[in-house]
Design a protein around this motif. Structure first.
Motif, mmCIF file in Angstrom:
data_model
loop_
_atom_site.group_PDB
_atom_site.id
_atom_site.type_symbol
_atom_site.label_atom_id
_atom_site.label_comp_id
_atom_site.label_asym_id
_atom_site.label_seq_id
_atom_site.Cartn_x
_atom_site.Cartn_y
_atom_site.Cartn_z
ATOM 1 N N GLY A 113 0.838 -1.189 0.000
ATOM 2 C CA GLY A 113 0.000 0.000 0.000
ATOM 3 C C GLY A 113 0.870 1.235 0.000
ATOM 4 O O GLY A 113 1.919 1.263 0.658
ATOM 5 N N ALA A 114 0.446 2.277 -0.744
ATOM 6 C CA ALA A 114 1.327 3.435 -0.911
ATOM 7 C C ALA A 114 0.666 4.769 -0.600
ATOM 8 O O ALA A 114 1.321 5.807 -0.695
ATOM 9 N N GLY A 115 -0.618 4.815 -0.252
ATOM 10 C CA GLY A 115 -1.231 6.029 0.251
ATOM 11 C C GLY A 115 -1.249 7.229 -0.666
ATOM 12 O O GLY A 115 -1.083 8.356 -0.208
ATOM 13 N N TYR A 116 -1.443 7.032 -1.963
ATOM 14 C CA TYR A 116 -1.540 8.131 -2.930
ATOM 15 C C TYR A 116 -0.302 9.038 -2.890
ATOM 16 O O TYR A 116 -0.398 10.245 -3.102
ATOM 17 N N ALA A 117 0.868 8.477 -2.638
ATOM 18 C CA ALA A 117 2.114 9.244 -2.587
ATOM 19 C C ALA A 117 3.062 8.689 -3.647
ATOM 20 O O ALA A 117 3.574 7.572 -3.497
ATOM 21 N N PRO A 118 3.312 9.419 -4.750
ATOM 22 C CA PRO A 118 4.118 8.863 -5.843
ATOM 23 C C PRO A 118 5.537 8.488 -5.449
ATOM 24 O O PRO A 118 6.080 7.519 -5.972
ATOM 25 N N ASP A 119 6.146 9.221 -4.505
ATOM 26 C CA ASP A 119 7.496 8.853 -4.088
ATOM 27 C C ASP A 119 7.493 7.508 -3.365
ATOM 28 O O ASP A 119 8.389 6.676 -3.562
ATOM 29 N N ASP A 120 6.441 7.268 -2.556
ATOM 30 C CA ASP A 120 6.326 5.979 -1.868
ATOM 31 C C ASP A 120 5.985 4.876 -2.864
ATOM 32 O O ASP A 120 6.494 3.747 -2.760
ATOM 33 N N GLU A 121 5.121 5.175 -3.831
ATOM 34 C CA GLU A 121 4.788 4.190 -4.866
ATOM 35 C C GLU A 121 6.048 3.755 -5.612
ATOM 36 O O GLU A 121 6.259 2.554 -5.855
ATOM 37 N N LEU A 122 6.882 4.714 -5.977
ATOM 38 C CA LEU A 122 8.110 4.399 -6.700
ATOM 39 C C LEU A 122 9.046 3.559 -5.843
ATOM 40 O O LEU A 122 9.666 2.602 -6.325
ATOM 41 N N ARG A 123 9.121 3.894 -4.565
ATOM 42 C CA ARG A 123 9.975 3.113 -3.656
ATOM 43 C C ARG A 123 9.475 1.678 -3.534
ATOM 44 O O ARG A 123 10.271 0.728 -3.579
ATOM 45 N N GLN A 124 8.148 1.518 -3.400
ATOM 46 C CA GLN A 124 7.590 0.178 -3.259
ATOM 47 C C GLN A 124 7.775 -0.634 -4.543
ATOM 48 O O GLN A 124 8.122 -1.822 -4.504
ATOM 49 N N LEU A 125 7.561 -0.006 -5.694
ATOM 50 C CA LEU A 125 7.728 -0.711 -6.968
ATOM 51 C C LEU A 125 9.177 -1.134 -7.176
ATOM 52 O O LEU A 125 9.454 -2.267 -7.602
ATOM 53 N N GLY A 145 1.710 15.828 -11.279
ATOM 54 C CA GLY A 145 2.835 16.484 -10.630
ATOM 55 C C GLY A 145 4.165 15.946 -11.114
ATOM 56 O O GLY A 145 4.236 14.969 -11.870
ATOM 57 N N SER A 146 5.245 16.570 -10.651
ATOM 58 C CA SER A 146 6.586 16.158 -11.092
ATOM 59 C C SER A 146 6.932 14.760 -10.609
ATOM 60 O O SER A 146 7.558 13.969 -11.336
ATOM 61 N N GLN A 147 6.520 14.409 -9.383
ATOM 62 C CA GLN A 147 6.791 13.068 -8.879
ATOM 63 C C GLN A 147 5.986 12.025 -9.632
ATOM 64 O O GLN A 147 6.475 10.926 -9.914
ATOM 65 N N GLY A 148 4.743 12.376 -9.978
ATOM 66 C CA GLY A 148 3.939 11.464 -10.779
ATOM 67 C C GLY A 148 4.541 11.235 -12.145
ATOM 68 O O GLY A 148 4.526 10.111 -12.668
ATOM 69 N N ALA A 149 5.090 12.298 -12.743
ATOM 70 C CA ALA A 149 5.728 12.164 -14.051
ATOM 71 C C ALA A 149 6.950 11.252 -13.973
ATOM 72 O O ALA A 149 7.199 10.436 -14.873
ATOM 73 N N ALA A 150 7.715 11.365 -12.894
ATOM 74 C CA ALA A 150 8.878 10.488 -12.709
ATOM 75 C C ALA A 150 8.440 9.036 -12.546
ATOM 76 O O ALA A 150 9.082 8.116 -13.070
#
Length: 362
Positions: A113-125, A145-150
């Motif tokens: 689970g990543a809580g709608y946070a793209p930096d956490d999503e990227l870390r988990q993936l 956002g910029s994190q979502g784009a990354a």
């Protein structure tokens, strides 16, 4: 060493040692860990090896029984990484569908689970690919956002197959990624048509600013209103804060005031917590639901527990999870040349006690 020679060497080491680790192979072959993972991914797609935690092992012959008694194929025994933005609302049913389909195919699912946070999503993936060694990914990513784009760039270049959940790969920014989505535009339109058939001519929309579903609902609501010739002048079309936000009560009262002032007799509300809070506020203000205001909610997570029970549009959450696993399994089986698939599943309208004919004027 040419790539084909390098992959042949990987297979040779596997035959000798049984299991090899990515970092050990990188040292032996004199290449980066990323290169080794790409080689393993390709060999896994060809059915030669099977990815395991941190490395690979030789794939079992197709006729060999697995520990569960199934015949091992190109998919059985694969590990699927699943990353969702919430483990408590909407997504549990999607996870259930994933689990059911994975069990049928003999896949193992690793959930994050990543809580709608793209930096956490990227870390988990990244951890699922690099540390767990998953064979494929199912993910509902944040794309703004910029994190979502990354995050989107990472997904487009991932070393393993990726299937998006409830995110539309028709968006050019998401590239050639497979996806399974609920047709939220059609779901919103079905709510508008239901209310119009009851006789409502002024139907408003209340959508949550924090939800990626809101833009689809807005398009479906507006298109249905246009096609049915419904009146939109002065009708509320609002994007509200989360129901837990301190400003929610003020926005809720402002919405109900606009409904009264504009003669709006029905509302489509996303999502259930917002709809339940709205009905409760109506009761506090003496606004009868559905007599003075009909309400249709979108999600149907807890709508039937309201008083009155809420008419709701129910996205096919478990079906989305099952379809996503089927897409990923097909991608894992394909040696190449498979076109990108986008699966769209239709929501269902559940009629309950919060929608009725508008009260007679005067």
């Amino acid at each position: 060493m040419l790539p084909a020679e390098r992959r042949a060497r990987v297979v040779e080491l596997l035959r000798r040692d049984g299991v090899v680790r990515v970092h050990e192979l990188a040292v032996r072959l004199g290449v980066s860990a990323i290169t080794v993972r790409r080689d393993i991914t390709r060999l896994a797609r060809e059915g030669v090896v099977r990815r395991v935690h941190g490395g690979a092992t030789l794939e079992l012959p197709a006729t060999a029984p697995t520990s569960g008694g199934r015949a091992s194929g190109a998919v059985t025994g694969a590990v699927v990484g699943l990353v969702v933005p919430s483990l408590v609302y909407y997504w549990p049913d999607v996870v259930r569908g994933v689990r059911e389909a994975a069990d049928e195919l003999g896949l193992r699912v690793v959930l994050r689970g990543a809580g709608y946070a793209p930096d956490d999503e990227l870390r988990q993936l990244g951890a699922l690919v690099d540390s767990v060694g998953v064979d494929g990914l199912l993910v509902a990513p944040t794309t703004t956002g910029s994190q979502g784009a990354a995050l989107v760039r990472w997904l487009r270049s991932a070393e393993v197959p990726v299937v998006l959940l409830e995110r539309d790969s028709g968006d050019p920014g998401l590239g050639l990624l497979e996806s399974v989505v609920s047709d939220h535009r059609l779901g919103a339109a079905s709510a508008v048509r239901h209310l119009a058939e009851l006789g409502h001519r002024r139907i408003g929309l209340c959508a949550s600013a924090s939800s990626p579903t809101a833009p689809h609902l807005r398009r479906g609501w507006r298109r249905a209103c246009d096609e049915l010739g419904l009146e939109l002048d002065g009708v509320p079309e609002v994007t509200t804060c989360d129901h837990r936000d301190p400003d929610w009560s003020r926005q809720l009262d402002a919405l109900l005031d606009r409904c009264r002032e504009s003669g709006t007799t029905a509302l489509l509300v996303h999502s259930d917590p917002e709809a339940l809070a709205l009905v409760q506020r109506c009761q506090e203000r003496g606004i009868v639901v559905p007599g003075a205001l009909s309400v249709v909610t979108y999600d149907d997570e807890m709508a039937e527990l309201c008083d009155p029970p809420l008419t709701a549009v129910r996205p096919p959450k478990a079906a989305v999870g099952r379809a996503a696993v089927a897409l990923l399994a097909a991608r894992l089986r394909a040696a190449g040349g498979r076109p990108v698939h986008r699966v769209v599943v239709q929501p269902e309208l559940i009629t309950r006690g919060s929608s009725a004919e508008p009260a007679p004027v005067g």
